[in-house]
Motif scaffolding. Sequence first.
Motif, PDB file in Angstrom:
ATOM      1  N   TYR A   5       0.965  -1.096   0.161  1.00 20.54           N
ATOM      2  CA  TYR A   5       0.064   0.082  -0.016  1.00 20.54           C
ATOM      3  C   TYR A   5       0.906   1.184  -0.139  1.00 20.54           C
ATOM      4  O   TYR A   5       1.719   1.645   1.028  1.00 20.54           O
ATOM      5  N   ASN A  53      -8.312   4.401   1.052  1.00 20.88           N
ATOM      6  CA  ASN A  53      -8.277   4.910  -0.318  1.00 20.88           C
ATOM      7  C   ASN A  53      -9.376   5.742  -0.147  1.00 20.88           C
ATOM      8  O   ASN A  53      -9.478   6.992  -0.563  1.00 20.88           O
ATOM      9  N   SER A  57      -8.799   9.947  -0.965  1.00 22.44           N
ATOM     10  CA  SER A  57      -9.622  10.433  -2.275  1.00 22.44           C
ATOM     11  C   SER A  57     -10.624  11.574  -1.917  1.00 22.44           C
ATOM     12  O   SER A  57     -11.105  12.175  -2.634  1.00 22.44           O
TER      13      SER A  57
END
Length: 135
Positions: A5, A53, A57
Motif C-alpha cells: 500500500y 483509499n 480520495s
Amino acid sequence: MLYNYEGANGIKTGYTVKAGRCLVSSAERGGMDIVCVVLNCYDMYERSQAILNDCFSGYNLARIDTDKYFMCGKVLCKISKPCNIVLKKGEKLSYKIISYNRAQQEKNDGAEGKIQILAQNNLIFEANLYSIVNR
C-alpha cells in the motif's frame, strides 16, 4: 500492507475470540496521516486499504501558516503556531474574526482576538490571534 500500500507506515495485527481478526494501519500521503482500525474483519487488509483509499480520495489537508495575516479590529495579527485542518474535497471554508476587549485580552495571554474557521457553517477550528508587532 507495508509493502503493498502506497504510503503505508505502520501496522499492528491482532486476534481474540471476542474481537476476531483486527488490524490497525496507518499511511501518509501529501502530508496527511490517516489511521485505520478494523475489528472482527475477515478481509482486514483489503477492507483497510479500501477505507484508506476512500479517505485519501475524499479529503484534503489545508494548512494555516504563521505567515498568514488577519485584521483584528485595526491590528494586523497572526496565529501563534501553524495548524493543519482536514477538509472534505470541495468543501468551502469561511472565517470569522472576533476582537477581544481588554479583559478578554488579559485572560487570553494578550491575544487581540480569535479566528474561527467554519466549513458549511460548522466551527472546525479556533485559535487566538496575536499582533505582529509588540505593543
